[in-house]
Scaffold this active site. Sequence first.
Site, short mmCIF file in Angstrom:
data_model
loop_
_atom_site.label_atom_id
_atom_site.label_comp_id
_atom_site.label_asym_id
_atom_site.label_seq_id
_atom_site.Cartn_x
_atom_site.Cartn_y
_atom_site.Cartn_z
N GLU A 153 2.09 2.25 12.17
CA GLU A 153 1.17 2.90 13.10
C GLU A 153 1.91 3.85 14.05
OE1 GLU A 153 -1.79 1.80 12.04
OE2 GLU A 153 -0.84 0.14 10.99
N ILE A 173 0.83 -1.21 0.00
CA ILE A 173 0.00 0.00 0.00
C ILE A 173 0.86 1.26 0.00
CG2 ILE A 173 -1.88 -1.20 1.13
CD1 ILE A 173 -1.24 0.33 3.70
#
Lengths: 748, 327
Positions: free
Chosen positions: A712, A472
Amino acid sequence: MTKDTKNPPIDRVDGRMKVTGGAKYFAEFEMPNTTYCVIVGSEIAKGAIASLDTKKAAGAPGVLGVFTHQNMPPIPGWDAPVQGNGNGPPPGPPSGGEKYRILHTNKILFYGQPMAMVVADTFERATYAASLVKATYTKQPHQTDLTKNLEKGVTPKGPRFEDYLRGNADAYKSAPVTLEVKYTIPIEVHQPMELHGVLAGWTGDDKVMVYAKTQGVKGTQKSVAEAFKIDPNNVHVHTEFMGGGFGMGLRTWPQEIAVVAIAKKVGRPVKLVITRNQMFSLVGHRPTTVQTINMGADTNGKLVGLSHAATGETATYEDFTEGTVSMTKFMYACPNVSTKYKIVPLDRGVPIWMRGPGEATGAFALESAMDEMATKLKLDPIEFRLRNYTETDPEHNRPYSDKNLKEAYQKGAEAIGWSSRKAEPGSNRDSDWLVGYGMSSGTFNASKGGATARAVLNADGTLLLQCSVTDIGPGTGTAMTMIAHNVLGVPVEKIKVEYGDSALPNSPQQGGSTITSTVGSAVHQVCTSVKKSLIDMATQSGTPLAGIKADDLTVADGFVSADGDSSKKVAIADLLKKANLTTLDKTEESKANGKPDEQKYSMYSFSVHFVQVRVNPSTGVVRVSKAVSVADSGRIISPKTAASQMIGGVAGGIGMALTEEAVIDHRFGRIVNNNLADYHVAVSADVPHTETIVIDKPDPYINPMGAKGMGEIALIGFAAAVANAVFNATGQRIRDLPITPDKLLRTA
Amino acid sequence: MNQFQYMRVTNPKAAVAAVSKDNTTMFLAGGTNLIDLMKRGVEAPEKLVDITRIPLNTIEKTATGLRIGALAKNTAVAEHELVVKNFPLLSMALNAGASPQLRNMATIGGNMMQRTRCSYFYDTALPCNKREPGSGCGAIGGYNRMHAIFGTSTKCIAVHPSDMCIALVALDATVNVSGPKGDRRIPFADFHRLPGDTPQKDNMLQPGELIMSVDLPMNGFAGNSHYLKVRDRASYAFALVSVGVGLKMSGNTIQDVRLAMGGVAHKPWRLTEAEKFLKGKPATEATFKQAAELAMKGAKGHGENDFKLTMAPNSIVEALKTAAKTA
C-alpha cells in the site's frame, strides 16, 4: 538462525514460469465438457426490467441455458439475509436501500447489473446469444453524481468510522495561518491485465471445483460453501497465479456465485470471463471522494489544528467503507485534530478497496494540504513536516514500534536532488518546459494475522513449503523461500513453494499489505520447529554434537554444525536415516497479533515519495521526469520483488495523479470511457526511471522477521507528490485529480 | 458479434465486385478498428472481404513524388527510407499513433477509414447519430472533452482520430480509388467530410470503392517538419489536439508552409488561411501567434472541450517554433 543482516537480492522464484507461460491463470484451466457463460448487463441505472426477451438467445446455436431472475437456480445460503462485508453471502442492507441479489428480482440497482447469464458450448456462441437478449425497462430517476448528493452522507457504523476528536475541533480557525481547501478524486478502476471471472464444475452432488480469480482461496471457499450450504472441505478453490488484483479480488462477487449455481443446473462446468467493458461495472472501483482539509499553523510552522472530512460513494444496496481519514489522526504532532468520514449511497455498483485504498485517497488531501501550508509559511515542505514530526503516535498515545521517516526524507531528498528545487513556483525553466519538484509521505497500518504453513524437509536436502495463500503478484513465493532459507539454511534453489490452493494450510487473503508478515511468520515458525527437531536429533548422545547448546549450532546446506568448529557436523540426511524418517514434516499455525488497540506499540509502514515533473505551460502536458520512492517497512525480505512492488506503486501513482478517471455521463448513469483506450492507465512511456530506496531496518515487535508490508505505501501519497511538484513547476494548484492538460490550461 | 461470412480475394476487381454487390459486405484489411467495432456491435457486416492478399503494399518513387500502397502497414511506411528522408512529417505522425502492435497490423487505407473514437459511437446503449441516424448526439451536452471545435453540426461533434491523416492532408496527398464505375483520384483534403446532417458518412467514397494507393508530391518541407501531438498520456492515447507542420525556409523567412490540425474536427483540418498569412513572413513567435489566431477563426467549444480553444492555438505556435527550430 534469524539473521540480523540484510537479505540478498534473489530472483523471483516463479519468474521463469511467468515469462515462459508455465504459470497458469484461472481462465487457462479446462475441465471436461466446460461451457461458457456471458453476462447481459442492464442498460439503465435504476428501475425495473419490464420485459426480457430470451427466446432468440435460448434458440441460438449451442446455447444450453439463459438464466434470468425468472429461472435462476436457487442459492440456498442466500435465502436468509446475512450481515457483514467482504466475503460471504451478500451483505445486509446498508444505511438505506435494499440488498442486491444477482438474478433474483426484476429490480435494477446499477448500470451493467446482470440481467441474464447465457451459457453455451463455446465462448463465441455464448457471446452471440447474449447479444440477442432484449430488455425493456421501467425507468426511475437515478443518482450517480456524488457531488450533487453530498448532503445524503451518513457516518458508517463501527468505531473506525466514528467522528474523531483530539483537543478542540475549531482550534485551526484562530491560528495565525489558516488553510481551508477541498480536494476531489474521481472513480478509478483497478483494470489489471487479467480479466475477472471463474470456472466452476461440480464433481459430486455436494462437491465443487472452483478455479477463481481471488486474492484468497480460503475466502472464496467459505463464500461458496455458505452460498450452497455445503462443507467447506467439499469446495476446492485454486488460484495459484493472478494477473493483478489490486483489491478487486478481495471478495467473491455475486456473478461468481451465480456461475457455481448455474454449473450445477446445467450439469457441466461453466467458465465466465467478463469483458473489459464489464470490468468497469461488475468488480468494484475506487470510490469518487470529496474531502476538505482545514489546517491552522503558528508562524513557527507548528500545526495548531487540523480537520479532515471525507465523503465517499457507496452503493444503495451495500455499504463500502475505507480508511480515508485514518492517516490524519496520527501522522503529525498536532494537539487539535478532528476527522469525519461519510458515505453516500448512489445508484452504482459497489466500490471495493483499490491499492492503498482509502489511505491513498486521504493522503492526496492531507499531503497536498501540508504542501499548501508550507507554501503559506514560506517553509520547505520537508522542513514543515520535520517541525511537526512525531516519535509517538498521538492518536493512541504510545510509541511507534519502528519509525525511520526522518531518514527516509533525507535519503529521498538526496536521491531526487531536492537541493535543485526552487522555492518560488514557476521559476525553474528548461527551454519551453517548467520544472518542479514535489514530495509527500505515506503510511499504512502494519499487522500480523494468523496463518498456517507446512514444511517438509527431505533427505536429499530439498524443502517443500505449503500455504494456501494466493500470490497476487508481489512475490509471496519468493519471500517465503527467503524466510525458510534464513531459518534452515537450505539453498534457495532447493526450496519449492506450493500455494494458491484451498487444500493447503490456512492463510488469509492477500490484501492490506499483511502477507509477508502473516504467512512469513508461519513459515518462520514451522521452519524454526523443523530446525529445533534437527538440533534435538543432532545433539543426542553418540553424535559429534552431543552436549552442544542449540544456540551454538548452525543449520545450513544440509548439515547441522558447531559454530566455530566446522569439523563437528552431522548431515541432515544421516539424522533422518537414523530416525527412520524419509522426511521431516511439520505443520504449524502462527497466531495473529492482537487487535491494534491492544498493542503496546503502534505499528505502521511509512513511505516518502519524491518526483520531478516537467510541465509544458502552453499545452498543459505534465510528465513525471524522475521518481524516487523510499519505503520504511522494516526488514526487507526480498529486495528485488520489493523494488518491483515499489515501481508498480509509482506506475499506479502516476495513473492516479495524471491520467486515471472513469467518467460517468450522469444523464445515463453510465461510465462512458469504459475501455482501455479511453480509460488511461499509465503506460511505460509515462513512467520514468524510478529509484527505489529501502530503509531496511527490522521492526523489533511485529514478527520474527521484523518485516512490514509495502504494497500500500508504495502508492499512498504518490499522487500528492505529483500535485505538489506541478504546483512548484507552475504555481497552479490542482485539487481535483487527475491533473490532465485541460485543467492546467483552464486555471492558467 | 454477429455471425458473418469471410472471403479472401487476391485482386482489386474481385474485391470491388464483392463489396459493391450489397451494403452488408465490408472490406477487411488490418482489422484493428473494424473488429473492435464488430465486437461492440457497432458494425455488423454479413460478409467480410479480406483484401490483405491483394498486392497493394508497395512504397515506390514516382515521377512526381511517392506512391504508397493502401495495404502498406503503418510501421512499414513510418520506417521506410524514402518516407523518413522526404516526408518526415508522415513518419512522425504515424509513429505518434496507436501502439507498435497496432501499427504493425494497421494499413494506410485502413487508417484513413477508421471511425471516430467518440464514446457514444462505441456504446450501443447510448444515442449517436453517426451509428444510428436520428437517435441524437450523446456528446452534445455530455462527455465531449475529446470532441470537435471546427465544422461541427447539431447532429454530430465527433472528431476523426487519425494522426497519419493530418500529415497526409498537410502534404497535399491524393487518394487513388478503384470502384464499380472505374478509377478516380480524390484530393486528400476532400476525402473526409464534415458531419452536417449525415454524420454516418465519414468520407466521400462511393459504395464498393476501394482505396488503392496514396500519392505524395515531392516538397521542400523535409528539413523543417514537426508533428506535435498533445494527449493525456505519453503513448497510446488519441490526440486532444495535434498539429502537423512543414516549413520551407529561406534563412529566417518562411518560403512555403503546410499546416494541419487533428483532434479538432470531423476531418483532418487544414489551416489554409494561416498558411497564406505565414508565406513570406519571418519565423518569429509573433507571426506564429498571429497565424494561430487566424487558424482559430470560427472555433467553438462544447463545454468540456472549451480548453481546446486555448490548447489549439498554443499548440500551433509550439509546433511552428519546433519546425522552424527557433525554440
